[in-house]
Motif scaffolding. Structure first.
Motif, PDB file in Angstrom:
ATOM      1  N   GLY A  78     -60.285 -19.911   2.910  1.00 14.17           N
ATOM      2  CA  GLY A  78     -59.079 -19.140   3.239  1.00 14.17           C
ATOM      3  C   GLY A  78     -59.349 -17.651   3.304  1.00 14.17           C
ATOM      4  O   GLY A  78     -58.876 -16.970   4.221  1.00 14.17           O
ATOM      5  N   ARG A  79     -60.101 -17.128   2.341  1.00 12.89           N
ATOM      6  CA  ARG A  79     -60.427 -15.694   2.355  1.00 12.89           C
ATOM      7  C   ARG A  79     -61.215 -15.329   3.613  1.00 12.89           C
ATOM      8  O   ARG A  79     -60.933 -14.326   4.273  1.00 12.89           O
ATOM      9  N   SER A 121     -59.031 -15.639   6.781  1.00 11.39           N
ATOM     10  CA  SER A 121     -58.069 -14.542   6.906  1.00 11.39           C
ATOM     11  C   SER A 121     -58.748 -13.289   7.469  1.00 11.39           C
ATOM     12  O   SER A 121     -58.156 -12.579   8.286  1.00 11.39           O
ATOM     13  N   PHE A 169     -54.346 -13.022   3.218  1.00  9.41           N
ATOM     14  CA  PHE A 169     -54.661 -14.276   2.537  1.00  9.41           C
ATOM     15  C   PHE A 169     -53.846 -14.377   1.264  1.00  9.41           C
ATOM     16  O   PHE A 169     -53.724 -13.412   0.511  1.00  9.41           O
ATOM     17  N   VAL A 212     -52.610 -16.638   5.998  1.00  7.22           N
ATOM     18  CA  VAL A 212     -53.461 -17.788   5.675  1.00  7.22           C
ATOM     19  C   VAL A 212     -53.165 -18.118   4.218  1.00  7.22           C
ATOM     20  O   VAL A 212     -53.312 -17.260   3.344  1.00  7.22           O
TER      21      VAL A 212
END
Length: 177
Positions: A20-21, A24, A31, A76
C-alpha cells in the motif's frame, strides 16, 4: 461515485501495508492503514483493544473507521485481514473503491508473521492451524469482493505494485483524470 479509491484486502502477512505504501507513491495518492488509524484515534494498540473489548469490539471500531476512510476519495487503504467479515464493511469497500485482493499462501503468511507479536489472533500455540482456518472462512469472501486479485508469494513488493498498476490500467482506473 468515484471508484478511484484503492482498497487492499487479504490475510495478515499478505503485504497490504508494505505494498500500500509503495502503491500510494506510484499513484501519487495518500496512504492509510485502517489498523494504524484505529490505534491513532483510540490511543490504544490493537492487542490491547482485543484484550479489553474482544474481537467484536475491535470489529465495531474497524467499521466506524472504514465509514470515515472510504469517504476520503482518492486514497490507497490497507485494511485489516478480518475487515471483510462484516457485511457493512464489504458494502463500503465495493461501493467506494476498487478492491485489490493480495492473495498469499499460509506458508508465506507464517514466514512473514513469525516474529510479529502485534497480531492477537496468532498469539497461540499453533499459528498454522489458525491461519488455515482463517483463510478457509475469509478466502472466499476476499475472492468475491476482488476487482483485481494478485498472488504475492515469492514476489517483491515492487513487482506486486507493478502488477496492480497494470491491472488498474486495464480497468482504466490507474491515472487521475
Amino acid at each position: 461515485m468515484s471508484k478511484y479509491n484503492i482498497f487492499l484486502i487479504g490475510p495478515m502477512g499478505a503485504g497490504k501495508s508494505t505494498i500500500g505504501r509503495l502503491l500510494s507513491k506510484e499513484l501519487n495518492l495518500p496512504f492509510k492503514d485502517s489498523d494504524r488509524e484505529i490505534e491513532a484515534r483510540s490511543g490504544a494498540d490493537i492487542p490491547w483493544i482485543f484484550d479489553v473489548e474482544g474481537e467484536e469490539g475491535f470489529r465495531l471500531r474497524e467499521t466506524g473507521m472504514l465509514q470515515d476512510l472510504v469517504l476520503d476519495e482518492r486514497v490507497v487503504l490497507a485494511t485489516g485481514g478480518g475487515a471483510v467479515l462484516r457485511q457493512e464493511n464489504r458494502q463500503l469497500l465495493t461501493t467506494y473503491g476498487t478492491v485489490v485482493y493480495l492473495e498469499t499462501s499460509v506458508e508465506q503468511q507464517l514466514e512473514r508473521t513469525a516474529r510479529d507479536k502485534r497480531r492477537p489472533l496468532l498469539q497461540q500455540a499453533d499459528p498454522r492451524t489458525v491461519l488455515t482456518e482463517l483463510l478457509s472462512v475469509r478466502g472466499p469472501i476476499y475472492e468475491s469482493l476482488a476487482d483485481i486479485t494478485i498472488h504475492t508469494d515469492g514476489k517483491s513488493p515492487r513487482g506486486v505494485v507493478s502488477e496492480i498498476t497494470e491491472a488498474l490500467d486495464q480497468l482504466n482506473l490507474n491515472r487521475p483524470q
